[in-house]
Every structure is written in C-alpha cells, then in structure tokens.
Design a protein around this motif. Structure first.
Motif, PDB file in Angstrom:
ATOM      1  N   ARG A 168       0.879  -1.083   0.205  1.00  0.00           N
ATOM      2  CA  ARG A 168      -0.052   0.028   0.056  1.00  0.00           C
ATOM      3  C   ARG A 168       0.801   0.990  -0.007  1.00  0.00           C
ATOM      4  NH1 ARG A 168      -4.918  -0.638   3.661  1.00  0.00           N
ATOM      5  NH2 ARG A 168      -5.163  -2.322   2.356  1.00  0.00           N
ATOM      6  N   ASN A 169       1.864   1.189   0.775  1.00  0.00           N
ATOM      7  CA  ASN A 169       2.790   2.308   0.683  1.00  0.00           C
ATOM      8  C   ASN A 169       3.453   2.386  -0.492  1.00  0.00           C
ATOM      9  OD1 ASN A 169       2.474   2.972   3.381  1.00  0.00           O
ATOM     10  ND2 ASN A 169       4.119   1.700   4.287  1.00  0.00           N
ATOM     11  N   ASP A 170       3.993   1.615  -1.149  1.00  0.00           N
ATOM     12  CA  ASP A 170       4.618   1.573  -2.462  1.00  0.00           C
ATOM     13  C   ASP A 170       3.429   2.335  -3.360  1.00  0.00           C
ATOM     14  OD1 ASP A 170       6.647   0.137  -1.572  1.00  0.00           O
ATOM     15  OD2 ASP A 170       6.214  -1.441  -2.539  1.00  0.00           O
ATOM     16  N   VAL A 171       2.012   1.885  -3.488  1.00  0.00           N
ATOM     17  CA  VAL A 171       1.181   2.186  -4.149  1.00  0.00           C
ATOM     18  C   VAL A 171       1.062   3.636  -4.059  1.00  0.00           C
ATOM     19  CG1 VAL A 171      -1.240   2.242  -4.796  1.00  0.00           C
ATOM     20  CG2 VAL A 171      -0.098   0.160  -4.618  1.00  0.00           C
ATOM     21  N   LEU A 172       1.017   4.184  -2.861  1.00  0.00           N
ATOM     22  CA  LEU A 172       0.972   5.605  -2.312  1.00  0.00           C
ATOM     23  C   LEU A 172       1.719   6.412  -3.007  1.00  0.00           C
ATOM     24  CD1 LEU A 172      -0.733   5.519   1.151  1.00  0.00           C
ATOM     25  CD2 LEU A 172      -1.828   6.256  -0.864  1.00  0.00           C
ATOM     26  N   ALA A 173       3.220   5.911  -2.860  1.00  0.00           N
ATOM     27  CA  ALA A 173       4.231   6.348  -3.367  1.00  0.00           C
ATOM     28  C   ALA A 173       4.081   6.580  -4.906  1.00  0.00           C
ATOM     29  CB  ALA A 173       5.344   5.770  -2.926  1.00  0.00           C
ATOM     30  N   ALA A 174       3.726   5.537  -5.737  1.00  0.00           N
ATOM     31  CA  ALA A 174       3.624   5.574  -6.944  1.00  0.00           C
ATOM     32  C   ALA A 174       2.644   6.391  -7.482  1.00  0.00           C
ATOM     33  CB  ALA A 174       3.320   4.242  -7.433  1.00  0.00           C
ATOM     34  N   VAL A 175       1.395   6.400  -6.613  1.00  0.00           N
ATOM     35  CA  VAL A 175       0.193   7.348  -6.833  1.00  0.00           C
ATOM     36  C   VAL A 175       0.613   8.655  -6.670  1.00  0.00           C
ATOM     37  CG1 VAL A 175      -2.195   7.934  -6.386  1.00  0.00           C
ATOM     38  CG2 VAL A 175      -1.588   5.565  -6.593  1.00  0.00           C
ATOM     39  N   SER A 176       1.288   8.881  -5.938  1.00  0.00           N
ATOM     40  CA  SER A 176       1.906  10.219  -5.287  1.00  0.00           C
ATOM     41  C   SER A 176       2.480  10.966  -6.642  1.00  0.00           C
ATOM     42  CB  SER A 176       2.765  10.238  -4.134  1.00  0.00           C
ATOM     43  OG  SER A 176       1.991   9.760  -3.120  1.00  0.00           O
ATOM     44  N   TYR A 204       4.771   2.081 -21.838  1.00  0.00           N
ATOM     45  CA  TYR A 204       5.745   0.897 -21.975  1.00  0.00           C
ATOM     46  C   TYR A 204       6.300   0.744 -23.369  1.00  0.00           C
ATOM     47  CZ  TYR A 204       4.038  -0.419 -17.256  1.00  0.00           C
ATOM     48  OH  TYR A 204       3.747  -0.373 -15.944  1.00  0.00           O
ATOM     49  N   SER A 205       6.204   1.951 -24.057  1.00  0.00           N
ATOM     50  CA  SER A 205       6.826   1.870 -25.570  1.00  0.00           C
ATOM     51  C   SER A 205       7.951   3.111 -25.244  1.00  0.00           C
ATOM     52  CB  SER A 205       6.086   2.419 -26.594  1.00  0.00           C
ATOM     53  OG  SER A 205       5.032   1.216 -26.799  1.00  0.00           O
ATOM     54  N   PRO A 206       8.999   2.901 -24.455  1.00  0.00           N
ATOM     55  CA  PRO A 206       9.907   3.963 -23.979  1.00  0.00           C
ATOM     56  C   PRO A 206      10.562   4.846 -25.270  1.00  0.00           C
ATOM     57  CG  PRO A 206      10.628   2.066 -23.336  1.00  0.00           C
ATOM     58  CD  PRO A 206       9.390   1.609 -23.695  1.00  0.00           C
ATOM     59  N   LEU A 217      -1.220 -10.944 -15.044  1.00  0.00           N
ATOM     60  CA  LEU A 217      -1.261  -9.468 -15.456  1.00  0.00           C
ATOM     61  C   LEU A 217      -2.398  -8.870 -14.889  1.00  0.00           C
ATOM     62  CD1 LEU A 217       1.064  -8.277 -17.044  1.00  0.00           C
ATOM     63  CD2 LEU A 217      -0.907  -8.004 -18.764  1.00  0.00           C
ATOM     64  N   PHE A 218      -3.638  -9.356 -14.577  1.00  0.00           N
ATOM     65  CA  PHE A 218      -4.751  -8.654 -14.279  1.00  0.00           C
ATOM     66  C   PHE A 218      -5.183  -8.780 -12.854  1.00  0.00           C
ATOM     67  CE2 PHE A 218      -5.347  -9.451 -18.691  1.00  0.00           C
ATOM     68  CZ  PHE A 218      -5.742  -8.256 -19.240  1.00  0.00           C
ATOM     69  N   GLU A 219      -3.923  -9.314 -12.216  1.00  0.00           N
ATOM     70  CA  GLU A 219      -4.111  -9.417 -10.492  1.00  0.00           C
ATOM     71  C   GLU A 219      -3.515  -7.993 -10.025  1.00  0.00           C
ATOM     72  OE1 GLU A 219      -1.574 -12.776  -9.350  1.00  0.00           O
ATOM     73  OE2 GLU A 219      -2.667 -14.249 -10.759  1.00  0.00           O
ATOM     74  N   PRO A 220      -4.419  -7.644  -8.803  1.00  0.00           N
ATOM     75  CA  PRO A 220      -3.840  -6.265  -8.352  1.00  0.00           C
ATOM     76  C   PRO A 220      -2.314  -6.404  -7.613  1.00  0.00           C
ATOM     77  CG  PRO A 220      -5.854  -7.180  -7.191  1.00  0.00           C
ATOM     78  CD  PRO A 220      -5.614  -8.338  -8.128  1.00  0.00           C
ATOM     79  N   TYR A 221      -1.886  -5.249  -8.122  1.00  0.00           N
ATOM     80  CA  TYR A 221      -0.564  -4.829  -7.700  1.00  0.00           C
ATOM     81  C   TYR A 221       0.695  -5.671  -8.310  1.00  0.00           C
ATOM     82  CZ  TYR A 221      -3.015  -3.043  -3.743  1.00  0.00           C
ATOM     83  OH  TYR A 221      -3.812  -2.193  -2.785  1.00  0.00           O
ATOM     84  N   PHE A 222       0.084  -6.547  -9.346  1.00  0.00           N
ATOM     85  CA  PHE A 222       1.222  -7.398 -10.206  1.00  0.00           C
ATOM     86  C   PHE A 222       1.820  -6.355 -11.246  1.00  0.00           C
ATOM     87  CE2 PHE A 222       2.522  -9.953 -13.519  1.00  0.00           C
ATOM     88  CZ  PHE A 222       3.331 -10.961 -12.987  1.00  0.00           C
ATOM     89  N   ARG A 223       2.970  -6.503 -11.258  1.00  0.00           N
ATOM     90  CA  ARG A 223       3.739  -5.971 -12.153  1.00  0.00           C
ATOM     91  C   ARG A 223       4.753  -6.862 -13.007  1.00  0.00           C
ATOM     92  NH1 ARG A 223       6.553  -1.033 -11.842  1.00  0.00           N
ATOM     93  NH2 ARG A 223       5.430  -0.403 -13.727  1.00  0.00           N
ATOM     94  N   ILE A 233      10.572   0.929 -14.885  1.00  0.00           N
ATOM     95  CA  ILE A 233       9.481   1.866 -15.197  1.00  0.00           C
ATOM     96  C   ILE A 233       8.438   2.044 -14.252  1.00  0.00           C
ATOM     97  CG2 ILE A 233       7.658   2.446 -16.921  1.00  0.00           C
ATOM     98  CD1 ILE A 233       9.141   0.556 -19.034  1.00  0.00           C
ATOM     99  N   PRO A 234       8.104   3.296 -13.472  1.00  0.00           N
ATOM    100  CA  PRO A 234       7.239   3.513 -12.519  1.00  0.00           C
ATOM    101  C   PRO A 234       5.919   3.013 -12.866  1.00  0.00           C
ATOM    102  CG  PRO A 234       8.000   5.667 -13.173  1.00  0.00           C
ATOM    103  CD  PRO A 234       8.512   4.620 -14.058  1.00  0.00           C
TER     104      PRO A 234
END
Ligand code: ADP
Length: 619
Positions: free
Chosen positions: A381-389, A515-517, A556-562, A570-571
C-alpha cells in the motif's frame, strides 16, 4: 569331596564310557580265561581217552600172548607160537607208548612199570619154562601133565591174572579220571555262561545307572538352561537360570544370567530414554499393529501405553487427511512424522514411527504468515501510495507550471492570446481529468479490497467518441508517440458507466505509451462485432513497446502485479489493469491481452452493446 555337578562334563562323559568299557573288558577276560581252561580240559580228556585206548590195546596184546602160548602147549607145533611172539612185540611197544604218554604222571608211570614187571615175571617164570618143556617133549607127544597143571591152576595163572587185574584197575582209574575231567569241562562251561550272563546284566545295569546319573546331572541341567534362556529371549527379563555348578553347564548358565542382567539394563536404559524424549515413538509390526509405544506417544494420543499395544496404529490415529492425528477423545492435532521401515535382511517386518504435535508451531507459523501478509500488504500500500503520489505530481506540476506562466505573462504585461488560454485550459482539464482518474482508481481499488462491488452508473456512451477523445488527450501528453485511431464500427454506443470506461481506456492508452519508451505508434481500434444474437463493441489498443514475458501473462490482471521486465525500471503501481478488468467484467464484458516480449502488446476490451447486459447497480 567335589560334587558330581562340579566335575567337568568331559570327565563325566569319559569316565562313564571308561567304566562301561572296563566292564566289557573284564567280561571278555573271564570268557577268554574260561575258554582256555576248557580247551586245556578237552586236551586232557582227549589224552585220557587215548591212554585208555592204548591200555586196552596192550591188554589185548597180553591176552593174544597168552592165547598163543596155550595153543602152542596144546599143539606143540612151533607155528602156534606166532600169536604169542607178535603179541609180545606189540605189548612192549604199547607199554613204552603208555609210559611216554603219561610221563608227567609218575604214579601212572610206576603203575605201567609194575604191569610190565608182572608180565616179564609171568613170561620168565611160567611161559618160557613151559615152552622149553613142551619143545623138549616134541610136537607129537602129549602135553606133559605138570605143564598142564602149571597153566590151569598153578602160579602161572595167578601171575597172569594179577597182571590183568592191574590192567583193569589202571583202565578203570583212567576212565574215572576221564569222567571227572568231562564233568569239570561241563562245569567250566556252565560257569562261563553264568559269568557272561551275570556280567552282562551287571554291565547293562551299570550303564543304565550311569545314563540315569548323567541324565539327572547333565540333561536336566541343560534343559533348565535352555528353558530359562528361551524365557529371557521371549522378553521375561527377570528370569534367571540360577544353576550353581562348577562344570561347563554351570558356566553357560552363569553367562546366560549375566546376559539377561545386561539385557535388562540395556532395555531399561532404552525405555528410560524413549520415555524421556518429547517425540512420540511407536514400533509397528508388518500389519501396522503397535508393538511398542513410548510415554510421549501415549500422552499425545490420550491413551495409556498398554492400551495402545496391539492396536492397528494408522486406523486409530489417522482417520482422515494425512498430517492430522486423532486423539482418543475425538480431538485432533497437526502432526509431523517420519516412518522408517524395520528390515530383516531384505524383508520389511515393521516400521518405527516418530511423530510430534506441531499444532502450536503451525499456529505460530500461520500467525507469522498473517503478520507477514499484513506487513506485505502495508508495504504494497505504501508503494502504491508512493507511485500514485508520483503519478499525481505530473499533472499537478503541469497545472502549476501553466498557472505560473499565466501569472508571469500577466505580470510583465504580456497577456496570453485567446488560443494560448484555450490550450492551457485544455491542459489543465487533462491534468485534472488524469488526477481524477487516478484517485478514482485508488478509490475503486480500496473498495474492491474491502470486498465491495463497484457502484456502476451506466449511461449511453459512445465508445468510438470516448476512445478518440482520450487518444488525442494522450497525443497531447506525449509528442514522442504517434497515437492513431481506426474506427470501423457502424455503431459503438452502449449503456455503460462512461466515467469508469474512460478510466479503462485511459489506463490502456497511458500503458501503451509508458511501456513504449522509445516512442512509436500506438493504434486504437474500435469496431463492432455480432456473436450469435448479441452485438459487441470491441476496442483494442496496440503498441510496439517492451511487451510482456509469457510467464507473467496469466497474472497480469491481478492487483498490484507488475511484469518482471518493468518492475523497478518503469514506475507503476499495478492497479490499473486489475481495476480495468473489474470494470469491464462488471459490464458483462471481457478484457484480454496478446503480447510478445520485446515486440509489443495488444489489449482488447469487449463490451456488450445491449443495455440489459449491464446491471444498473452491481451487487
Ligand atoms: P502499472 O502500469 O501502474 O504498473 P497496470 O495495472 O496498468 O499497472 O499494469 C500492470 C502491468 O502490466 C504493468 O506493470 C506492466 O508490467 C504490464 N503492462 C500493462 N500494459 C502494458 C503494455 N502496454 N506493454 C507492456 N506491459 C504492459
């Protein structure tokens, strides 16, 4: 004095055999001696018989002499003297033989010599004078009367009769001796038979007595030893042979007793060890019956040790799933066990099972996992918050930049043109729309995590218009990419929650760009499709970016999966696709992906166009 039991076994056995052999030797000696005596007796009898025969023959020669002598006196013919002369020759020879034959018996020899002397005297005093007288008278003259008288009843006859009597007596004596010797031989035989019978009986009795004594002494002791050893081997460790003897059996018995002592000590030691260990240990036979159980095993299972012995272990403790044991009172506990086979050669004759109650440990582990899960969730959740921020910063920075630019232009007296103001307003709108979408994503994610469904607000929505609008918004944000829209749908209007659908498409578009940098083309296609009697609006977004590793596609469609090729490089926060799927599926549609790592990806969203497919408010 030493007891029989204390004498060495070898002495006893050899002694017994030696005694029996001695008896047999004594019996043989007696028999041999008796046989030799019998043989001597038989030889003596034979000799006596021979002597009697010769005595009879000599007597017969003497009688022939007398007959010849009388014949000559009567006939006066010299021919008639022949029986006399031949009888005389035989008589002399026979008497000499008799003397030789009985030379070892001086009395007998004296007797024969007396007979011989008598015969000589008869010959000299009677026969020879008469023959001379008759010869003088001549053959044709009658017998002189004094000769007749001398022969008939004179001294001559008396002389001859005396010799004859001596003979008769001698022969009678010999016959008496013969009878005595024959009797003795018979007696000796009888004695031999008796000796053999008595000796054999004594030998047999002695042998039986020895066998009985040895049997009492040895066999009984060996039996006692074997029985006690068998009982010890059968598990009666308090049994002892208890034989106090000095021989080999005594020593073997003492050794067995010592072994039993040691065995009892060892088993006691083993039992103490097994009783003190915390693990349950059971020994099973080949059929799974309990042969041994330690105190811990009985305690864990809620039985007494004795109650477990003989029970079919697995049926008693394992009534359901593996890894769980049942107690006697019907409660269960989690168990960790090892089972090792007990082998005799190659044959499995049982098993030793070692088990321990791991319920507490598993509980701790579960708590640990839960704690770790909670920590992970918190961290994510912290990671997500950081990413969202971070994601929020970009549009905010753009709004701040525009507002600063506007202020500076107004300050320096260079107010922006109408076109500039419109462009800046559009940018601010885009930024606020992105921020709104981002925050809505977050809100949806936390709703979903809390187990609540989305609250859809369906309105008639044109997917083609929505896609085109978002594509141009996307193009405005990234000049490095070429965002192209291809719309082949005759009709792509559905009854959907347009705000959420907008988030779905915006997410897919921003992913395609992100994802096409290296830039490149992003194609947005909208088409319609009829499957059976249902019409579907189909949107696909294609890029030529980094693609997705095949192993990651299912998650791929699982929550928080990257995916592994972008995480850390890539953030992102792994919420967009999970939320998109939830939104699409709640509309009765489907979202899927085709991708090759390094070549690009295509995400496709299918939405039903008939209003009935969309629940007004999802449950
Ligand atoms: P985020 O992009 O914030 O990480 P998403 O849920 O949008 O979260 O995407 C989840 C993951 O799917 C991404 O982290 C990425 O690995 C992968 N992904 C999504 N879209 C693309 C794409 N167009 N090309 C390559 N990978 C993609």
């Amino acid at each position: 004095m030493r007891r029989l039991a204390d004498l060495p076994l070898g002495w006893k056995l050899h002694g017994a055999f030696a005694l029996v052999v001695l008896i047999l030797l004594a019996l043989s000696g007696v028999a041999l001696e008796t046989v030799a005596a019998n043989q001597r007796e038989a030889a003596a009898v034979e000799r006596t018989e021979r002597v009697i025969g010769q005595a009879n023959a000599a007597l017969s020669s003497l009688v022939d002499m007398e007959t010849g002598f009388r014949g000559y006196l009567i006939a006066g013919q010299s021919d008639y003297l022949e029986p006399y002369t031949s009888g005389r020759t035989r008589f002399e020879l026979q008497m000499a033989r008799l003397i030789r034959e009985t030379a070892d018996d001086p009395a007998q020899v004296a007797r024969w010599q007396e007979i011989e002397r008598g015969a000589m005297a008869w010959e000299a005093q009677t026969v020879e004078p008469a023959i001379a007288q008759r010869r003088t008278a001549g053959p044709d003259a009658p017998i002189p009367p004094d000769v007749v008288a001398r022969i008939r009843d004179g001294d001559g006859k008396a002389q001859f009769d005396r010799v004859r009597l001596l003979f008769d007596q001698a022969i009678a004596d010999q016959q008496a001796t013969l009878a005595a010797r024959t009797g003795e031989a018979a007696d000796a035989n009888a004695r031999l038979r008796t000796t053999l019978a008595v000796g054999s009986a004594l030998g047999v009795l002695l042998a039986l007595a020895l066998a009985a004594a040895l049997s009492r002494d040895v066999v009984r002791a060996v039996g006692q030893l074997a029985a006690a050893a068998g009982r010890v081997a059968g598990g009666h460790l308090d049994e002892r042979v208890g034989l106090r003897r000095g021989d080999e059996i005594g020593r073997a018995a003492a050794a067995v007793d010592r072994m039993a002592d040691e065995l009892r000590q060892l088993i006691g030691e083993r039992d103490r060890i097994l009783a003190s260990v915390g693990d349950g240990i059971v020994r099973l036979d080949a059929e799974g019956g309990v042969q041994f159980a330690n105190a811990a095993a009985a305690r864990m299972l809620g039985y007494e040790v004795d109650e477990l012995i003989g029970q079919p272990f697995w049926e008693v403790v394992q009534r359901g799933s593996e890894g769980v044991f049942w107690r006697r009172d019907g409660t269960t506990f989690q168990v960790e066990l090892t089972s090792a086979p007990v082998l005799e050669g190659e044959r499995v004759v049982g098993a030793v099972v070692d088990f321990r109650d791991v319920s507490e440990r598993e509980q701790l582990r579960a708590e640990q996992v839960a704690r770790t899960g909670a920590e992970v969730a918190l961290r994510e959740r912290n990671d997500v918050l950081a990413a969202v921020s971070h994601d929020l910063k970009t549009p905010l920075t753009s709004v701040r930049g525009i507002s600063q630019l506007l202020a500076r232009r107004l300050t320096i007296g260079d107010p922006p043109t109408r076109e500039e103001v419109l462009e800046w307003a559009a940018r601010i709108q885009d930024a606020s729309a992105r921020m709104t979408r981002l925050l809505d994503d977050l809100l949806d994610a936390s709703r979903l995590q809390a187990g609540h469904a989305l609250d859809l607000r369906p309105v008639p929505t044109d997917l083609a218009e929505l896609a085109a609008r978002l594509a141009s918004e996307c193009q405005r944000q990234s000049s490095a990419h070429n965002v192209r829209v291809e719309c082949t749908a005759k009709r792509a209007i559905g009854y959907w929650d347009s705000a959420r659908l907008e988030r779905v498409v915006a997410n897919l578009l921003s992913n395609a760009v992100k994802y096409s940098p290296d830039g490149g083309e992003v194609v947005v296609r909208v088409r319609s499709e009829d499957v059976g009697d249902r019409a579907w609006a189909v949107l696909s977004i294609l890029d030529h970016g980094v693609g997705i590793p095949a192993a990651d596609l299912p998650h791929l469609f699982e929550p928080y999966f990257r995916a592994g090729n972008v995480a850390g490089a890539i953030p992102g926060h792994g919420l967009g696709l999970a939320g998109a799927r939830r939104i699409v599926e709640q509309h009765g549609g489907a979202i899927d992906v085709e991708s090759v790592e390094g070549f690009g990806s295509t995400f496709t969203v299918r939405l039903p166009m008939d209003a009935s497919a969309v629940p007004a408010t999802a449950a």
